[in-house]
Design a protein around this motif. Structure first.
Motif: not given
Length: 258
Positions: A233-246
């Motif tokens: 529900l809360s995505l990573h504030p700094f690493d945009d590579s963690k905020n996506t689907c595969v």
């Protein structure tokens, strides 16, 4: 320009239709504890006297706020699902993580430890809305909305069939999410956008501080809809590579995220 910001007024002070009140209540249910857990701050949903059919979000020192204009609530084009998607977009600015915006020159509120705004970019807010928020808020739906799924064309149905069995519940949610995005982006008037087309342009650089083109935004919402992973529900504030689907078909589109 707003004439009155109802920061301290109860939502019950406004004569909202039941379904609008319920959707706001559902959003509060989802995010009240999450806001405290993630930011140690409360979240408020307030109504602003403004004829513009829009909503906005703020991240202040002491709280998070989603502001809903009376012009949005009074719009004849607003539907339950488009309202959910609009609220999810604003919540995406607060909880959607990186990529985030640059700090506006006029902003005197809190900023991130990296010097960036605490607000997610417009494209990320769109992606978060459909990938992390909309599906969750639908689970709180008390009565199934009457949705005209016949509006969905063959291209959209084919995309949804990749992640869901045709005619199943997940298939319906996929169609609803995409059509909610379409109605959200067509809230003011009908634009030349479609769930049957895609923006094939490739941005020269990340679009961080302004809106991508409207078709690009719809593509972003559809791609987020096709995400089969359960994003936090809360995505990573700094690493945009963690905020996506595969999956390749569920990535943020290159028209804003090259």
């Amino acid at each position: 320009m707003a004439t009155l910001l109802c920061l301290f007024c109860s939502l019950s002070a406004f004569a909202l239709e039941d379904w609008k009140s319920q959707i706001i209540a559902d959003a509060k249910t989802l995010y009240t504890e999450e806001s405290i857990r993630e930011f140690s701050k409360p979240i408020e949903f307030t109504i602003q006297e403004d004829i513009t059919a829009a909503a906005s979000a703020r991240h202040d020192f002491d709280k998070l706020t989603v502001v809903i204009n009376t012009g949005l609530l009074n719009s004849s084009r607003l539907t339950p699902d488009s309202f959910r998607m609009i609220l999810c977009h604003e919540l995406g600015h607060l909880f959607g993580g990186a990529p985030r915006k640059n700090v506006p020159p006029e902003w005197d509120g809190p900023v991130g430890s990296d010097g960036m705004s605490l607000m997610s970019s417009e494209g990320q807010a769109d992606y978060y809305a459909s990938s992390a928020c909309f599906k969750r808020i639908l689970t709180l739906e008390k009565h199934s909305s009457k949705i005209d799924l016949k509006r969905a064309g063959p291209a959209l149905k084919k995309k949804c069939q990749v992640i869901a069995k045709k005619e199943g519940k997940d298939f319906e949610i996929c169609l609803r999410s995409a059509l909610a995005g379409l109605d959200f982006l067509n809230l003011v008037r009908d634009f030349p956008i479609s769930c049957e087309h895609e923006d094939k342009t490739v941005a020269k650089e990340l679009i961080r501080d302004f809106y991508p083109d409207r078709q690009c935004r719809l593509d972003t919402i559809i791609n987020g809809t096709l995400c089969s992973e359960v994003l936090p529900l809360s995505l990573h504030p700094f690493d945009d590579s963690k905020n996506t689907c595969v999956a390749s078909y569920a990535l943020r589109p290159k028209c804003w995220f090259p």
